[in-house]
Design a protein around this motif. Sequence first.
Motif, PDB file in Angstrom:
ATOM      1  N   ARG A  48      41.395  32.825  48.988  1.00 37.93           N
ATOM      2  CA  ARG A  48      40.780  33.377  47.781  1.00 37.93           C
ATOM      3  C   ARG A  48      39.603  34.294  48.119  1.00 37.93           C
ATOM      4  O   ARG A  48      39.316  35.243  47.397  1.00 37.93           O
ATOM      5  N   ILE A  49      38.918  34.015  49.207  1.00 38.69           N
ATOM      6  CA  ILE A  49      37.755  34.818  49.607  1.00 38.69           C
ATOM      7  C   ILE A  49      38.185  36.205  50.068  1.00 38.69           C
ATOM      8  O   ILE A  49      37.507  37.194  49.812  1.00 38.69           O
ATOM      9  N   VAL A  50      39.316  36.312  50.747  1.00 42.17           N
ATOM     10  CA  VAL A  50      39.757  37.591  51.321  1.00 42.17           C
ATOM     11  C   VAL A  50      40.855  38.255  50.501  1.00 42.17           C
ATOM     12  O   VAL A  50      41.384  39.298  50.891  1.00 42.17           O
ATOM     13  N   ALA A  51      41.208  37.694  49.337  1.00 41.61           N
ATOM     14  CA  ALA A  51      42.334  38.185  48.539  1.00 41.61           C
ATOM     15  C   ALA A  51      42.106  39.598  48.006  1.00 41.61           C
ATOM     16  O   ALA A  51      40.971  40.040  47.807  1.00 41.61           O
ATOM     17  N   GLN A  52      43.214  40.294  47.763  1.00 42.59           N
ATOM     18  CA  GLN A  52      43.186  41.654  47.241  1.00 42.59           C
ATOM     19  C   GLN A  52      43.699  41.670  45.797  1.00 42.59           C
ATOM     20  O   GLN A  52      44.426  40.770  45.376  1.00 42.59           O
ATOM     21  N   PRO A  53      43.337  42.701  45.026  1.00 42.38           N
ATOM     22  CA  PRO A  53      43.784  42.796  43.631  1.00 42.38           C
ATOM     23  C   PRO A  53      45.307  42.706  43.520  1.00 42.38           C
ATOM     24  O   PRO A  53      46.032  43.233  44.370  1.00 42.38           O
ATOM     25  N   ALA A  62      24.414  45.830  54.375  1.00 38.28           N
ATOM     26  CA  ALA A  62      23.031  46.212  54.082  1.00 38.28           C
ATOM     27  C   ALA A  62      22.846  46.466  52.589  1.00 38.28           C
ATOM     28  O   ALA A  62      21.809  46.142  52.015  1.00 38.28           O
ATOM     29  N   GLU A  63      23.868  47.037  51.952  1.00 41.05           N
ATOM     30  CA  GLU A  63      23.864  47.307  50.514  1.00 41.05           C
ATOM     31  C   GLU A  63      25.212  46.894  49.942  1.00 41.05           C
ATOM     32  O   GLU A  63      26.230  46.972  50.640  1.00 41.05           O
ATOM     33  N   PRO A  64      25.265  46.496  48.669  1.00 39.31           N
ATOM     34  CA  PRO A  64      26.561  46.212  48.054  1.00 39.31           C
ATOM     35  C   PRO A  64      27.474  47.444  48.107  1.00 39.31           C
ATOM     36  O   PRO A  64      27.001  48.584  48.159  1.00 39.31           O
ATOM     37  N   ARG A  65      28.765  47.231  48.088  1.00 41.37           N
ATOM     38  CA  ARG A  65      29.717  48.341  48.170  1.00 41.37           C
ATOM     39  C   ARG A  65      29.589  49.284  46.978  1.00 41.37           C
ATOM     40  O   ARG A  65      29.766  50.502  47.108  1.00 41.37           O
ATOM     41  N   PHE A  66      29.311  48.732  45.796  1.00 38.37           N
ATOM     42  CA  PHE A  66      29.169  49.532  44.579  1.00 38.37           C
ATOM     43  C   PHE A  66      27.961  49.007  43.814  1.00 38.37           C
ATOM     44  O   PHE A  66      27.698  47.802  43.798  1.00 38.37           O
ATOM     45  N   PRO A  67      27.204  49.891  43.149  1.00 40.55           N
ATOM     46  CA  PRO A  67      26.029  49.432  42.412  1.00 40.55           C
ATOM     47  C   PRO A  67      26.407  48.570  41.209  1.00 40.55           C
ATOM     48  O   PRO A  67      27.376  48.858  40.493  1.00 40.55           O
ATOM     49  N   ARG A  81      44.717  42.927  32.811  1.00 37.42           N
ATOM     50  CA  ARG A  81      44.326  41.553  33.130  1.00 37.42           C
ATOM     51  C   ARG A  81      43.366  41.571  34.320  1.00 37.42           C
ATOM     52  O   ARG A  81      43.362  42.507  35.113  1.00 37.42           O
ATOM     53  N   ALA A  82      42.587  40.528  34.430  1.00 34.13           N
ATOM     54  CA  ALA A  82      41.522  40.501  35.440  1.00 34.13           C
ATOM     55  C   ALA A  82      42.047  40.717  36.849  1.00 34.13           C
ATOM     56  O   ALA A  82      41.435  41.433  37.648  1.00 34.13           O
ATOM     57  N   GLU A  83      43.185  40.113  37.159  1.00 34.47           N
ATOM     58  CA  GLU A  83      43.690  40.200  38.523  1.00 34.47           C
ATOM     59  C   GLU A  83      44.183  41.601  38.888  1.00 34.47           C
ATOM     60  O   GLU A  83      44.457  41.878  40.055  1.00 34.47           O
ATOM     61  N   GLN A  84      44.259  42.509  37.907  1.00 28.88           N
ATOM     62  CA  GLN A  84      44.663  43.887  38.175  1.00 28.88           C
ATOM     63  C   GLN A  84      43.479  44.793  38.525  1.00 28.88           C
ATOM     64  O   GLN A  84      43.665  45.897  39.030  1.00 28.88           O
ATOM     65  N   ILE A  85      42.265  44.326  38.241  1.00 30.49           N
ATOM     66  CA  ILE A  85      41.085  45.190  38.342  1.00 30.49           C
ATOM     67  C   ILE A  85      40.474  45.091  39.737  1.00 30.49           C
ATOM     68  O   ILE A  85      40.100  44.007  40.186  1.00 30.49           O
ATOM     69  N   PRO A  86      40.316  46.211  40.434  1.00 29.57           N
ATOM     70  CA  PRO A  86      39.679  46.166  41.755  1.00 29.57           C
ATOM     71  C   PRO A  86      38.179  45.946  41.634  1.00 29.57           C
ATOM     72  O   PRO A  86      37.591  46.056  40.543  1.00 29.57           O
ATOM     73  N   LEU A  87      37.571  45.651  42.743  1.00 35.86           N
ATOM     74  CA  LEU A  87      36.127  45.410  42.800  1.00 35.86           C
ATOM     75  C   LEU A  87      35.347  46.553  42.171  1.00 35.86           C
ATOM     76  O   LEU A  87      34.416  46.329  41.386  1.00 35.86           O
ATOM     77  N   GLU A  88      35.709  47.778  42.497  1.00 36.55           N
ATOM     78  CA  GLU A  88      34.997  48.936  41.970  1.00 36.55           C
ATOM     79  C   GLU A  88      35.021  48.965  40.444  1.00 36.55           C
ATOM     80  O   GLU A  88      34.033  49.325  39.798  1.00 36.55           O
TER      81      GLU A  88
END
Length: 280
Positions: A159-164, A210-215, A261-268
């Motif tokens: 779950r920690i390394v999972a992808q959308p 050092a910084e989050p990937r996206f603000p 749905r939530a599982e379709q949305i990437p981190l960005e």
Amino acid sequence: MSQIDTLPPLRDVIATHDLSARKSLGQNFLLDLNLTAKIARQAGDLTGCDVLEIGPGPGGLTRGLLSEGARRVLAIEKDPRCLPALNEIAQAYPDRLQVIEGDALDIDPLVHLTPPIRVAANLPYNVGTELLVRWLTPKDWPPFWDSLTLMFQREVAQRIVAQPGSKAYGRLAILAQWRAEAEIVLSLPPGAFTPPPKVSSAVVHLKALAEPRFPAKAATLSRIVAAGFGQRRKMLRASLKSVAPDIEDRMREAGIKPTDRAEQIPLEGFCALARAVDAA
């Protein structure tokens, strides 16, 4: 089996101190000292680093960390039965091991540690996820730790390394990958432990960015992700209606379809939605 130090084998230590693993404490002991040293090496070069360990039990990983050169180890152990065994390790590695009895959820380790700091632990199953979320969501970033090298049930590690788009993708993946590089570095079968758990385990290594990937604001992102994955079968707009009254407008602003749905949305996308909600 070769030994990594001059202390007795772990089976002898457990027998001497009558340390049967307790299910109520989420205990499963690793007895192969070569394996615990291998896990310690996944944390990288420990020379010059303080290491925080949670739930050391009889001290297998503790000995691995010390033998691999950790400057100092702070071990937090809830089970008082383990303290005599850990004290023997402290005597064998003078001035390099400090043991604190107590619940890791209630103890601030920072007063006992000097940077650079790494965390390495075979986490008790019943508190592992909560500790990980705490370490990933501090008020300030970068965090106190440079890296986390943690053992979980394999399902949690995935779950920690999972992808959308995958079934494992959810809150842990987003929180971990937003601010860290995360990878599974080692897999362990149930038979590696005493007593053997019902599931396989895996070691995850997370290196702080050092910084989050996206603000995004951590509190807002955490709230959105918790709500979004709280009811996976719902469309995201229904899951997030408690976040903001005009959530559909905020979703469109972030480039997200209300029917997604939530599982379709990437981190960005989640980060963009957090910014849109805060800007409203």
